[in-house]
Design an enzyme around this catalytic site. Sequence first.
Site, PDB file in Angstrom:
ATOM      1  N   CYS A 174       3.484  -3.354  -5.259  1.00 25.47           N
ATOM      2  CA  CYS A 174       1.834  -3.646  -5.789  1.00 25.47           C
ATOM      3  C   CYS A 174       2.689  -1.263  -6.802  1.00 25.47           C
ATOM      4  CB  CYS A 174       0.800  -3.111  -4.802  1.00 25.47           C
ATOM      5  SG  CYS A 174      -0.585  -3.183  -5.519  1.00 25.47           S
ATOM      6  N   CYS A 177      -4.237   0.515  -1.841  1.00 25.00           N
ATOM      7  CA  CYS A 177      -6.186   0.330  -1.670  1.00 25.00           C
ATOM      8  C   CYS A 177      -5.678   0.239  -0.210  1.00 25.00           C
ATOM      9  CB  CYS A 177      -6.063  -0.988  -2.049  1.00 25.00           C
ATOM     10  SG  CYS A 177      -6.221  -1.604  -3.903  1.00 25.00           S
ATOM     11  N   CYS A 190      -6.523  -2.876   1.656  1.00 21.21           N
ATOM     12  CA  CYS A 190      -5.585  -4.136   1.572  1.00 21.21           C
ATOM     13  C   CYS A 190      -4.831  -4.567   2.570  1.00 21.21           C
ATOM     14  CB  CYS A 190      -4.420  -3.782   0.483  1.00 21.21           C
ATOM     15  SG  CYS A 190      -3.502  -5.152   0.219  1.00 21.21           S
TER      16      CYS A 190
END
Length: 328
Positions: free
Chosen positions: A21, A25, A28
């Site tokens: 990715c 985040c 996550c």
Amino acid sequence: MGQKESTLKPIAVNYHFSRKCNYSCGFCFHTATSSDKLPLDQAKAVILQLSQAGCKKLNFAGGEPFLPDHTGKDNYLGEMVKYAKIECRFESVSIISNARFIKEEWMREYGRYLDMLGVSCDSALETTNKAIGRGKGDHTKHVKRAAELCHKYKIMFKLNTVVNSFNLEEDMSALVNEIKPMRWKIFQVLGVEGENNGVGAERDVGEFLISKEHFEAYVARHRHTVNNSDQIMKVEDNETMQASYVLVDEKGRFLDCSEGRKAPTRPILEVGVEAAWKELTSSKGGGFDAQAFERRDGRFDWTNRREAPGECGSGVGDGVIDIEDMGA
């Protein structure tokens, strides 16, 4: 559990074909613990076996599905989407993305095979998105662009939001009303052992966690300010989320989330869907909560009503109840 179709076979599956990715985040729950990805022919073999086992809906997730690694020379993502829709005849093919790398060229070539695109966005404020780890201050620009492309190419558009301590007091109404998703899925931030919680985790979800009461307050506040909130808002707290999704990982294995972590079965390509599914559903935690799947309307009218499969005709599937996806 009653013997409905979803208890007998994996009717709706999220295929997390890669964990890579471009975002980071903090909460996550499917982190980059490996860089593995099956060769395209093997990924297609997993998709075929799922369809032959009775799966009707396939959602591609990550990681981030639209990374250049997946949309480059061999157009890995696009070819999987096309294969699932045209060759395997899935009733619904969808993707969940953070929108950063979605290009119109991809939509022009492969959008006709896509029933729905979901995009993740947790805040209308870029300061909050940056603090969470979603982008570098331009996330909502990409979200709005993805919505525009979906409307242009007659693809159903959905928004995912994870409610957490960083965005708990914010108002997403103006953004939601502007981009007009046909569904807005609202999740309570979830801790998953080995992913964002506990020993060996890539993230620490601790500072993001909120109570169910705070989550419900966020939802209640938005019901009064979001257009068509009764129709588009779909809410999932931790209890509903935990084991109501069928996940397949980057190695083609079902993931058992029923005990708060992701325990893989043997690979589908080695033992077949039936044996791997039995392994999942016979685990101590039960593997998959079919009742929760039904409660959250996991089964719905999930096909984009185009003129014919693969055509970018008019109509975007009115009356859809919900979408079965997580990630990004």
